[in-house]
Design an enzyme around this catalytic site. Sequence first.
Site, PDB file in Angstrom:
ATOM      1  N   MET A  29       0.891  -1.501  -0.168  1.00  0.00           N
ATOM      2  CA  MET A  29      -0.272  -0.424   0.439  1.00  0.00           C
ATOM      3  C   MET A  29       0.955   1.190   0.105  1.00  0.00           C
ATOM      4  SD  MET A  29      -2.802  -0.988   2.163  1.00  0.00           S
ATOM      5  CE  MET A  29      -2.587  -0.625   4.153  1.00  0.00           C
ATOM      6  N   GLU A  34      12.299  -0.234   5.034  1.00  0.00           N
ATOM      7  CA  GLU A  34      12.663  -1.783   5.040  1.00  0.00           C
ATOM      8  C   GLU A  34      11.703  -2.760   4.968  1.00  0.00           C
ATOM      9  OE1 GLU A  34      15.806  -0.382   3.839  1.00  0.00           O
ATOM     10  OE2 GLU A  34      16.316  -3.094   3.175  1.00  0.00           O
ATOM     11  N   HIS A  36       9.498  -3.184   3.319  1.00  0.00           N
ATOM     12  CA  HIS A  36       8.601  -3.810   2.485  1.00  0.00           C
ATOM     13  C   HIS A  36       9.614  -4.436   1.609  1.00  0.00           C
ATOM     14  CE1 HIS A  36       5.621  -0.498   3.407  1.00  0.00           C
ATOM     15  NE2 HIS A  36       4.937  -2.171   2.832  1.00  0.00           N
ATOM     16  N   GLN A  63     -10.013  -3.138   2.196  1.00  0.00           N
ATOM     17  CA  GLN A  63      -9.647  -3.607   2.898  1.00  0.00           C
ATOM     18  C   GLN A  63      -9.772  -2.711   4.448  1.00  0.00           C
ATOM     19  OE1 GLN A  63      -6.110  -4.834   1.282  1.00  0.00           O
ATOM     20  NE2 GLN A  63      -5.356  -4.004   3.257  1.00  0.00           N
ATOM     21  N   ASP A 152       2.383  -9.146   8.900  1.00  0.00           N
ATOM     22  CA  ASP A 152       0.950  -9.363   8.653  1.00  0.00           C
ATOM     23  C   ASP A 152       0.461 -11.101   8.563  1.00  0.00           C
ATOM     24  OD1 ASP A 152       0.216  -6.474   8.790  1.00  0.00           O
ATOM     25  OD2 ASP A 152       1.862  -7.192   7.383  1.00  0.00           O
ATOM     26  N   VAL A 178      10.624  -7.548   9.522  1.00  0.00           N
ATOM     27  CA  VAL A 178      11.605  -6.332   9.814  1.00  0.00           C
ATOM     28  C   VAL A 178      12.317  -5.082  10.624  1.00  0.00           C
ATOM     29  CG1 VAL A 178      13.216  -4.406   8.417  1.00  0.00           C
ATOM     30  CG2 VAL A 178      12.511  -6.829   7.464  1.00  0.00           C
ATOM     31  N   SER A 187       6.129  -0.508  10.124  1.00  0.00           N
ATOM     32  CA  SER A 187       5.409   0.109  10.046  1.00  0.00           C
ATOM     33  C   SER A 187       4.739   1.089   8.803  1.00  0.00           C
ATOM     34  CB  SER A 187       4.064  -0.654  10.533  1.00  0.00           C
ATOM     35  OG  SER A 187       2.859  -0.684  10.449  1.00  0.00           O
ATOM     36  N   SER A 188       3.878   1.509   8.067  1.00  0.00           N
ATOM     37  CA  SER A 188       3.469   2.882   7.159  1.00  0.00           C
ATOM     38  C   SER A 188       3.357   3.383   8.473  1.00  0.00           C
ATOM     39  CB  SER A 188       2.965   2.103   5.665  1.00  0.00           C
ATOM     40  OG  SER A 188       3.207   1.928   5.200  1.00  0.00           O
ATOM     41  N   ARG A 189       2.561   2.203   9.212  1.00  0.00           N
ATOM     42  CA  ARG A 189       1.499   3.407  10.392  1.00  0.00           C
ATOM     43  C   ARG A 189       2.131   3.840  11.444  1.00  0.00           C
ATOM     44  NH1 ARG A 189      -2.481  -0.491   8.616  1.00  0.00           N
ATOM     45  NH2 ARG A 189      -4.187   0.703   7.848  1.00  0.00           N
TER      46      ARG A 189
HETATM   47  P1  AMP Z   1       1.141  -3.439   3.229  1.00  0.00           P
HETATM   48  O1  AMP Z   1       2.105  -1.532   2.507  1.00  0.00           O
HETATM   49  O2  AMP Z   1       1.365  -2.817   4.703  1.00  0.00           O
HETATM   50  O3  AMP Z   1      -0.105  -3.543   2.640  1.00  0.00           O
HETATM   51  O4  AMP Z   1       1.951  -4.632   3.117  1.00  0.00           O
HETATM   52  C1  AMP Z   1       2.766  -4.750   1.954  1.00  0.00           C
HETATM   53  C2  AMP Z   1       3.629  -5.896   2.276  1.00  0.00           C
HETATM   54  O5  AMP Z   1       4.561  -5.600   3.090  1.00  0.00           O
HETATM   55  C3  AMP Z   1       2.906  -7.395   3.219  1.00  0.00           C
HETATM   56  O6  AMP Z   1       3.552  -8.007   2.897  1.00  0.00           O
HETATM   57  C4  AMP Z   1       3.213  -6.812   4.991  1.00  0.00           C
HETATM   58  O7  AMP Z   1       3.214  -8.421   4.973  1.00  0.00           O
HETATM   59  C5  AMP Z   1       4.821  -6.629   4.561  1.00  0.00           C
HETATM   60  N1  AMP Z   1       5.069  -5.906   5.630  1.00  0.00           N
HETATM   61  C6  AMP Z   1       5.257  -4.789   6.143  1.00  0.00           C
HETATM   62  N2  AMP Z   1       5.812  -4.648   7.010  1.00  0.00           N
HETATM   63  C7  AMP Z   1       6.981  -5.441   7.180  1.00  0.00           C
HETATM   64  C8  AMP Z   1       7.809  -5.614   8.007  1.00  0.00           C
HETATM   65  N3  AMP Z   1       8.626  -4.919   9.193  1.00  0.00           N
HETATM   66  N4  AMP Z   1       8.333  -6.971   7.565  1.00  0.00           N
HETATM   67  C9  AMP Z   1       8.721  -7.313   6.555  1.00  0.00           C
HETATM   68  N5  AMP Z   1       7.026  -7.386   5.774  1.00  0.00           N
HETATM   69  C10 AMP Z   1       6.231  -6.312   6.355  1.00  0.00           C
END
Ligand code: AMP
Length: 285
Positions: A29, A34, A36, A63, A152, A178, A187-189
């Site tokens: 998203m 790092e 991602h 979602q 996730d 990570v 996390s982006s959040r």
């Molecule tokens: P998102 O942009 O939050 O939907 O995440 C996209 C993908 O990146 C998903 O498969 C997440 O599980 C993965 N992801 C997000 N944060 C992490 C992290 N800290 N370590 C590994 N994978 C991550």
Amino acid sequence: MKLITDTAELVEYVRQNRGVRLRALVPTMGALHEGHLSLMDQARAAVGADGEVMATIFVNPTQFGPNEDFDAYPRVLDADLALCEARGVDVVFAPEKSGMYADDASVKVGESQLSLGLCGGSRPGHFDGVCTVVAKLFNLTQPDIAVFGEKDYQQLAVIRRMVRDLNFPIQIVGGPIVREMDGLAMSSRNAYLTTDQRVEAPVLQRTLHEASLEIQNGEASAAAIEKMIRQSIEQQTTGVVDYIEIVDPDTLQPLVSIVGSATIALAVFFGKTRLIDNITIKKPG
Ligand code: AMP
């Protein structure tokens, strides 16, 4: 690096490049970090130098619940594209909402076992949205491999199940979580956190780690472990626990007694920001 924002153009690109080389997809998203980017490295390792790494950047409206952070979700496409390019991504697909969903869209994909508890319990409809958008991205991009993060954990399990049950000819690869230097899962959040909340948030990972040591030292009661984690979070932070669950790593069914492997998953609100984390423990014997 090629950027495609138009869905018809993507379909044409995939048609023209059919069967040329292995393709690995990393759906995101955006607001990339790092975590991602590590998935993009895994995608590259899976397809090799001749293969194609495709990332998608799409804040998927279906979602998000009505009171969630869809509008506030960080959108930083230019920075994301620079990171993808630096990481050797070949193609980024970043569609508009209108390119992904017809106004009168009436078909969705749902999963009815693994998605019921954990985040599915507190975010009704979330995994329908995830399955639907991932199925659409799979159809559009036609990857051989797709990489998802273990951050996730439930999402990864649900996607594996969807791929199995709907016969998507795609290999799903999971990437390890990570973390920041202090242990907070990236996390982006995390960008929403206040300075004080950011200081408190690594307690989530610390308490998961302590709980895993307790289990390895012989504590078999899921209720006792859950209580320990809850107390630790409530005493050391202003976080409000959404859930703490100890589940079978494959079925995601809650465990009463921890005999073999177990996954501890949690979600905690810091103000309006909901953070998730998890750990999987293999108990000796
Ligand atoms: P998102 O942009 O939050 O939907 O995440 C996209 C993908 O990146 C998903 O498969 C997440 O599980 C993965 N992801 C997000 N944060 C992490 C992290 N800290 N370590 C590994 N994978 C991550």
